[in-house]
Structure formats: C-alpha cells, structure tokens
Enzyme design. Sequence first.
Site, PDB file in Angstrom:
ATOM      1  N   GLY A   1       0.832  -1.208   0.000  1.00 31.21           N
ATOM      2  CA  GLY A   1       0.000   0.000   0.000  1.00 31.21           C
ATOM      3  C   GLY A   1       0.856   1.242   0.000  1.00 31.21           C
ATOM      4  O   GLY A   1       1.038   1.888   1.031  1.00 31.21           O
TER       5      GLY A   1
ATOM      6  N   SER B   1       1.007   3.585  -3.289  1.00 37.25           N
ATOM      7  CA  SER B   1       0.366   4.610  -4.111  1.00 37.25           C
ATOM      8  C   SER B   1      -1.014   4.993  -3.596  1.00 37.25           C
ATOM      9  O   SER B   1      -1.732   4.182  -3.020  1.00 37.25           O
ATOM     10  CB  SER B   1       0.212   4.105  -5.552  1.00 37.25           C
ATOM     11  OG  SER B   1       1.445   3.679  -6.051  1.00 37.25           O
TER      12      SER B   1
ATOM     13  N   GLU C   1      12.534  -4.885  -4.848  1.00 41.66           N
ATOM     14  CA  GLU C   1      11.480  -4.912  -5.852  1.00 41.66           C
ATOM     15  C   GLU C   1      12.014  -4.689  -7.257  1.00 41.66           C
ATOM     16  O   GLU C   1      11.395  -5.070  -8.228  1.00 41.66           O
ATOM     17  CB  GLU C   1      10.427  -3.839  -5.515  1.00 41.66           C
ATOM     18  CG  GLU C   1       9.275  -3.839  -6.505  1.00 41.66           C
ATOM     19  CD  GLU C   1       8.125  -2.913  -6.141  1.00 41.66           C
ATOM     20  OE1 GLU C   1       8.069  -2.448  -4.995  1.00 41.66           O
ATOM     21  OE2 GLU C   1       7.285  -2.684  -7.026  1.00 41.66           O
TER      22      GLU C   1
HETATM   23  C1  LIG Z   1       0.105  -2.937 -13.013  1.00 41.37           C
HETATM   24  C2  LIG Z   1       0.394  -2.018 -11.893  1.00 41.37           C
HETATM   25  C3  LIG Z   1       0.461  -2.510 -10.610  1.00 41.37           C
HETATM   26  C4  LIG Z   1       0.709  -1.657  -9.540  1.00 41.37           C
HETATM   27  N1  LIG Z   1       0.733  -2.183  -8.275  1.00 41.37           N
HETATM   28  C5  LIG Z   1       0.916  -1.352  -7.220  1.00 41.37           C
HETATM   29  C6  LIG Z   1       0.881  -1.853  -5.905  1.00 41.37           C
HETATM   30  O1  LIG Z   1       0.691  -3.045  -5.685  1.00 41.37           O
HETATM   31  N2  LIG Z   1       1.051  -0.994  -4.878  1.00 41.37           N
HETATM   32  C7  LIG Z   1       1.276   0.326  -5.082  1.00 41.37           C
HETATM   33  O2  LIG Z   1       1.449   1.055  -4.100  1.00 41.37           O
HETATM   34  N3  LIG Z   1       1.313   0.856  -6.321  1.00 41.37           N
HETATM   35  C8  LIG Z   1       1.133   0.043  -7.401  1.00 41.37           C
HETATM   36  N4  LIG Z   1       1.168   0.562  -8.674  1.00 41.37           N
HETATM   37  C9  LIG Z   1       1.293   1.996  -8.841  1.00 41.37           C
HETATM   38  C10 LIG Z   1       2.631   2.481  -9.392  1.00 41.37           C
HETATM   39  O3  LIG Z   1       3.602   2.418  -8.402  1.00 41.37           O
HETATM   40  C11 LIG Z   1       2.403   3.901  -9.909  1.00 41.37           C
HETATM   41  O4  LIG Z   1       1.634   3.795 -11.070  1.00 41.37           O
HETATM   42  C12 LIG Z   1       3.661   4.642 -10.200  1.00 41.37           C
HETATM   43  O5  LIG Z   1       4.385   4.918  -9.041  1.00 41.37           O
HETATM   44  C13 LIG Z   1       3.387   5.943 -10.953  1.00 41.37           C
HETATM   45  O6  LIG Z   1       2.400   6.719 -10.347  1.00 41.37           O
HETATM   46  P1  LIG Z   1       1.167   7.280 -11.191  1.00 41.37           P
HETATM   47  O7  LIG Z   1       0.581   6.172 -11.931  1.00 41.37           O
HETATM   48  O8  LIG Z   1       0.327   8.065 -10.273  1.00 41.37           O
HETATM   49  O9  LIG Z   1       1.815   8.252 -12.269  1.00 41.37           O
HETATM   50  P2  LIG Z   1       2.355   9.761 -12.054  1.00 41.37           P
HETATM   51  O10 LIG Z   1       3.259   9.826 -10.880  1.00 41.37           O
HETATM   52  O11 LIG Z   1       1.225  10.706 -12.076  1.00 41.37           O
HETATM   53  O12 LIG Z   1       3.213   9.907 -13.359  1.00 41.37           O
HETATM   54  C14 LIG Z   1       2.692  10.184 -14.652  1.00 41.37           C
HETATM   55  C15 LIG Z   1       3.841  10.554 -15.570  1.00 41.37           C
HETATM   56  O13 LIG Z   1       4.543  11.699 -15.059  1.00 41.37           O
HETATM   57  C16 LIG Z   1       5.898  11.401 -14.888  1.00 41.37           C
HETATM   58  N5  LIG Z   1       6.451  12.116 -13.750  1.00 41.37           N
HETATM   59  C17 LIG Z   1       5.949  12.219 -12.487  1.00 41.37           C
HETATM   60  N6  LIG Z   1       6.768  12.916 -11.701  1.00 41.37           N
HETATM   61  C18 LIG Z   1       7.849  13.274 -12.460  1.00 41.37           C
HETATM   62  C19 LIG Z   1       9.046  13.992 -12.226  1.00 41.37           C
HETATM   63  N7  LIG Z   1       9.367  14.467 -11.019  1.00 41.37           N
HETATM   64  N8  LIG Z   1       9.910  14.129 -13.247  1.00 41.37           N
HETATM   65  C20 LIG Z   1       9.622  13.641 -14.481  1.00 41.37           C
HETATM   66  N9  LIG Z   1       8.498  12.940 -14.761  1.00 41.37           N
HETATM   67  C21 LIG Z   1       7.624  12.774 -13.770  1.00 41.37           C
HETATM   68  C22 LIG Z   1       5.945   9.905 -14.663  1.00 41.37           C
HETATM   69  O14 LIG Z   1       7.204   9.358 -14.930  1.00 41.37           O
HETATM   70  C23 LIG Z   1       4.900   9.441 -15.649  1.00 41.37           C
HETATM   71  O15 LIG Z   1       5.454   9.429 -16.940  1.00 41.37           O
HETATM   72  C24 LIG Z   1       0.910  -0.277  -9.765  1.00 41.37           C
HETATM   73  C25 LIG Z   1       0.870   0.219 -11.071  1.00 41.37           C
HETATM   74  C26 LIG Z   1       0.613  -0.622 -12.117  1.00 41.37           C
HETATM   75  C27 LIG Z   1       0.568  -0.060 -13.488  1.00 41.37           C
END
Ligand SMILES: Cc1cc2nc3c(=O)[nH]c(=O)nc-3n(C[C@H](O)[C@H](O)[C@H](O)COP(=O)(O)OP(=O)(O)OC[C@H]3O[C@@H](n4cnc5c(N)ncnc54)[C@H](O)[C@@H]3O)c2cc1C
Lengths: 382, 319
Positions: free
Chosen positions: A130, A132, A248
């Site tokens: 947990g 995100s 991880e």
């Molecule tokens: C299949 C799958 C399983 C997952 N399982 C889990 C889980 O079990 N537990 C959990 O906690 N999370 C999980 N996640 C979540 C995952 O960790 C997040 O999707 C990831 O950290 C990115 O966050 P976001 O999707 O909110 O994208 P955002 O953070 O909103 O990013 C969107 C875009 O902006 C870019 N970006 C953001 N900040 C910056 C910056 N400072 N500089 C440059 N670019 C930037 C990113 O690289 C990306 O291209 C899962 C995701 C997927 C797809």
Amino acid sequence: MIPWPQRQTLPASAEALRSEVRAFLVAHPPAAAADVRARSWMGFDAAFSQALGERGWVGLTLPTQYGGGGGSAFDRYVILEELLAAGAPVSAHWIADRQSAPLLLRFGSDSQRRELLPRICAGELYFCIGMSEPGAGSDLASVSTRAVPNDQGWLLNGSKLWTTNADRCHYMIALARTSGQHGDRQQGLSQLLVDLSLPGITIRPIRDLAGDAHFNEVFFDNVQLPHDALIGAEGDGWQQVTAELAFERSGPERILSAMALLECWCDWLRLCEADTGDQRTLGELVSRLAVLRSLSLSITAQLAQGQSPVIPAALVKDLGTTFEQDIPAMLADQIGRRGGEHGRVELMRTLAYTSIIAPTYSLRGGTREILRGLIARGMGLR
Amino acid sequence: MTDSVFLDSIQPLFQDIHAHFTSQPDLNPQAAWDELVQSGFLRLLLPESAEGAGLSVAEALPVLMAAGYWALPLPYVETALLYAALPDALADAIDGNLALAVGTCGPGEPAQPLRLGLHCLDALVTAKDGGITVAPVSGDVEQGWRLQGEVTPLSQVLDIRLLGTAAECLQLAGAMQRVLELTVDYANTRQQFGRPIGKYQALQQQISVMTGHCHSAVMAAQLAAGGMQRSNTGLSLDHHRVAAACGMIKAACQPVVSTAHAVHGAIGVTEEYELHHYTRRLLAGRLAGGSESRWFEQVGQACLDSGASVFDFTLANLS
Ligand SMILES: Cc1cc2nc3c(=O)[nH]c(=O)nc-3n(C[C@H](O)[C@H](O)[C@H](O)COP(=O)(O)OP(=O)(O)OC[C@H]3O[C@@H](n4cnc5c(N)ncnc54)[C@H](O)[C@@H]3O)c2cc1C
C-alpha cells in the site's frame, strides 16, 4: 559514479536447483496457452503457491527459525527465473516472498516475525503493497493516508490505489503519515501492517485494459489497528520503503515479463522460413537478455552480501523494462512485415495481450522517468 | 575483474602514451611499442613457461579494457590475444615482439587491419580459405599498410575474425567508460542559465540512458572474456557468447557517441578536446569485423538451429 557491474555466475549449488524446479513444473504445469502464461506474475493460484511453499521455495532465503529455507539469494534467483520463464502463476505469494518477508525480517518486531514469516513461507499468507494513492504516485512522499495513535493502537483513515491483489490478500503493508503535517514530506511516515479483514476497510477491484482485475482501490474508514501494527520505528517509513524497493527492482521479473511472447514467436519461426531479418531480431533480443540477466545477477550478488544496491537496481530495472517493452514492439513489426499473414492464433493473441499491457512494465515499481532520476543522482548529477 | 595489481602497474605507461597521442601530440609509435615490449605486458596471456603472466582473459580484462580507456593507438590488445591464441604457430613473432592485428590482405590489395587508425603494425593475421595466414606488412597510419614479404599459412583452426572483433570490442567497452566519465564531468562543470547543465532533467535523463548502455557494454565485455578460454596451447572461443557480447557492445556505440556529443556542445567537436579520439574510435569500432546486425544474425540463427527455447539457449550458451 555508479560502480561498474561485476559479473557473477551462479554457484553450482544454485544451478543444481534448476532441474528440481523443472520437475516440480511437470507435476504442476502452468497453463498451456501462451497468452495465459504471459500473465505469469498476475496469475493468482493459491494451490500453486502452497505447493511451492511445501517444497520450501517460498521465503527460501529466510532463516529456518522462521520457517524459511536458509538458502542464498542465488538459489532464490534460479527458482524465480525458472517459474517466470515457464509462465507459472506466481502472483499469490509473490509480493510477500519478494519484499514483505525481507522487510519484516529486517525491521519487524520479534512477534511479527514469529507470527507472520512461517505462514508466508508455507505459501499461505499473502501480502500487498500500500504505497500509491490517488494524490501520490511518483511523488510517494505526499501520501495522505494517516494513522493517528490512540489508546488501542493506531486509527487509520485514507485510501490506497493500484494495490495489486488487495482483494485476495491477507495483509497490506501501508505507508502512512503517523506524525507531523501533510507537507512534511519524508518525515513522519511509517509502515503499518494492516489486516485486511478488519472492519472499516472497503476494497474495490479495478479492471485493466486487457480485462483483468489485479489491482484495487482500498478505503480506510476509522480502521482500528493494534499497537503492534507498526513495522520498525515510527517515522522511519521512508527509509524502510527505499530499502524495500531495492528488492522490488532488480529481480528476473524485470526481464522476463514478455518471455511467453518471445518463446511463442521463436517456436513459430521454426515452422516458417526464418530470414535474416528474423534472425537479427531474435539474435538482438537473446543477446540483450543475456547481458541483462548478467546485470541482474550482479545485483543479486550485492543483495546476497547484505548490501542495498538501490541505484544499480534502478539501472537494471530501467534497462530490463525497456527490453520487455521492445519485445512486443519489435515482434509486431517482424510478424507484420510478412504482410499481416500469420500462422497462429495463439501467437497473435499473445502479441495483442503483451503489446497492450507492456506500458505497465515501466510504471509498476517506479516509472522510467523516476528511475532515470535516481540513476542521474547515482552519477552525481543531482 | 580481479588483479588490479596488473592494471596499476601498466596504467602509467598507457596514460603516458595517451598523452603523447592526444594532448601533446608527438607520439613516436615505435618507441611506444618498445616500451610496451619492455613492460612485459605483451605476454600477459602467455603461460609462465613462455615468460608470460599466465592470466586468463577474464583476469586480464581490466588491462585489456584500459587500453581502450586510454585510447591506445597501438595494437596492444590484438597482439596479446593473438600471442595467447596461437602461442606455437606465432613463436617467431612472439620472440620478435612483433605488433600483430587481425585483418585482410588479398593479392594486389592493401593490407587492411580490421581496426582503423593503428599507428604501428608488423604483421596481419588473416583468415583465408578456411585457414589462417600471417602476412608481414610495412607502412604507417597515414599511408596505410602493404604486404612486405612472404605470407605464411598456419595449420591451426581458429575463428580469427571473431577473435579480432572481440579484441576490438573489449577496448570499445573501455572507451565507453572514459566517454561516460568525460560526459558526466562536463555536465557537472559547464554552467548555463546559472547552473551546471547536469542539473537539467532533460540532460539527466539522456545521461542515465547513456549510463545504461555503458553498463551493458561493460557487462558484455565480461561475458565475452568469460567465453574466451585460455590454455597453454591457445584460446578457445565460445562463438555464441562472444558474438552476442560483441553485438551488444557494438549496439551501444552509436547512442553513446550521440549523447556524449550532445552534452558537450561545440567544445566536443574541436580537435583540441579529447572526446573525438574516443567517438571516432567508437564509430569505426562498431563496424570493425561487422556491425551489431552481423553478430546478432549469427546468434539468432544459432538459437533457431538449437531447437531449444530462447531461455534455455540463453542459459546454455550465454550465461
Ligand atoms: C500494473 C500495476 C500494478 C501496480 N501495483 C501497485 C501496488 O501493488 N502498490 C502500489 O502502491 N502501487 C502500485 N502501482 C502503482 C505504481 O507504483 C504507480 O503507477 C507509479 O508509481 C506511478 O504513479 P502514477 O501512476 O500516479 O503516475 P504519475 O506519478 O502521475 O506519473 C505520470 C507521468 O509523469 C511522470 N512524472 C511524475 N513525476 C515526475 C518527475 N518528477 N519528473 C519527471 N516525470 C515525472 C511519470 O514518470 C509518468 O510518466 C501499480 C501500477 C501498475 C501499473
């Protein structure tokens, strides 16, 4: 500068496990269809996990006093790569085995270890991560889920998002604010053990674009956690999460996600007349696989020595997920080069699934851009 | 990658040759070669019975890569590997400390080492009609090389082209280490808009990708070295392992060159700044003995022919 990688071959004792895993997979065969095998680490099969646990292959590196196998990180590597290459359904015990158990071993209390680790090792107890939240993706330090201390322990409120397997797991390890204010960033965060059967927890599966439901949103409404739900010290959550991510980010799962497609294509090439274009593409992919695997093993060697190679692991994950994403991208062109005629339905189904899910490879576990930021820090640029 | 004792003892000489070649430039190739001979390092891979150091290729790798890191314009790595590969057949050349390289030398054609820009060369080892020959040459880097004397056929069997390509690739991996260092140093030093340019995320991301290529290349060099087993009678090459590793190193050359030059701006394209010695080498080295596609094709075909799964082929041949 990030230290240059040092090649590490597998010790013979680890290599010797390979045939045992293959024998196990004959007795517990993965799905026949390649597009199902392509879902390997999203495939949830408790019976399979328990059978692995009986064999001693879950929590293999944990000390025997906690029910673990007392094996080396290399033993674990061989078992994992064999399971993944075969497309076995490893998702149920996956997260507990990979990161929750090592985390509990390192930071957990003695009672947490004694109560949880043996059941993890048995392949019976499943965990989810947990981290995100709706407002906290890449910017993990901005989590707003909060646990307030009270006389019974901690009162948890907030929500988590994208939590893989939350609907089928027993526990979540949640990153939450336990002190200070929302704007305090890395300060005042802690990791908490959340029994997902407690009252006040709502879990809603989210269907992905391929029609599968593996991740969830999780809501906490005045969930009362006991005192000993805290993992490690209050306020140390950020350091613990960072250490956890080294586990991880470097394993064979960051290389082998698209193997079912690559194998299916290679089988098909042997049936048709492969030309030099096919050979070149296959040769490139095999060569990249070989170098990535060596890089990944060099990280395993560091983990085995008790180091926490956070930045080298980020480097390998970035290279590995790029490779995994290039497989469907290159093969679509290679297969389509013949004018859209293609021999096997299974190949096309696997290509379609792998192509549409491939973007997730470089999101889960930290996005490509975030990892490259870590690499730049390792190179002394930030 | 052990035995940094060896690296520590030869590095000052490599560095000195480098300085005469790049910054001063007043290199005397023969004098530089004589110093290499004096150092005993030509025999790094020969058995102790032949007054060598008896290292395996993997043990010698830091030294071999350092020759690329210091942009040595001499066929040091080529010679050390050829001595090790054909210790009996090349006994005379070894006695005479001749500078050797792999190349081609058809009748009436100029002698062409696989690697361009060599400042010193006594003989080419060439593949011919399924066998190997040794062709003495004379010339210099400006005029090129010509056959000078009798071509001697050897009875040994060895994939000489693969060996020559590998010799080049190990050096390219060393050259990429240097290019990455130069690029990171420059990004941390050069200021624009009031900050070091390395603070800008666009450059950080490019340099991170470049770092990945360089780390892959360095790992590939170790894989290749592991696929070149030395015994007292010669080298045996694991074709697939060496070919795959060479392919990976070659594939890294162009992206590494592009990013290095992009980060350096105009200073990087001057004669005075040392970057071009490396980027020219990487661009030429990518082609020497065949580009990545040539080697990837061979690996792909071997994988198909094996009948094994891709994963099993990798475990059996490329781990
Ligand atoms: C299949 C799958 C399983 C997952 N399982 C889990 C889980 O079990 N537990 C959990 O906690 N999370 C999980 N996640 C979540 C995952 O960790 C997040 O999707 C990831 O950290 C990115 O966050 P976001 O999707 O909110 O994208 P955002 O953070 O909103 O990013 C969107 C875009 O902006 C870019 N970006 C953001 N900040 C910056 C910056 N400072 N500089 C440059 N670019 C930037 C990113 O690289 C990306 O291209 C899962 C995701 C997927 C797809």
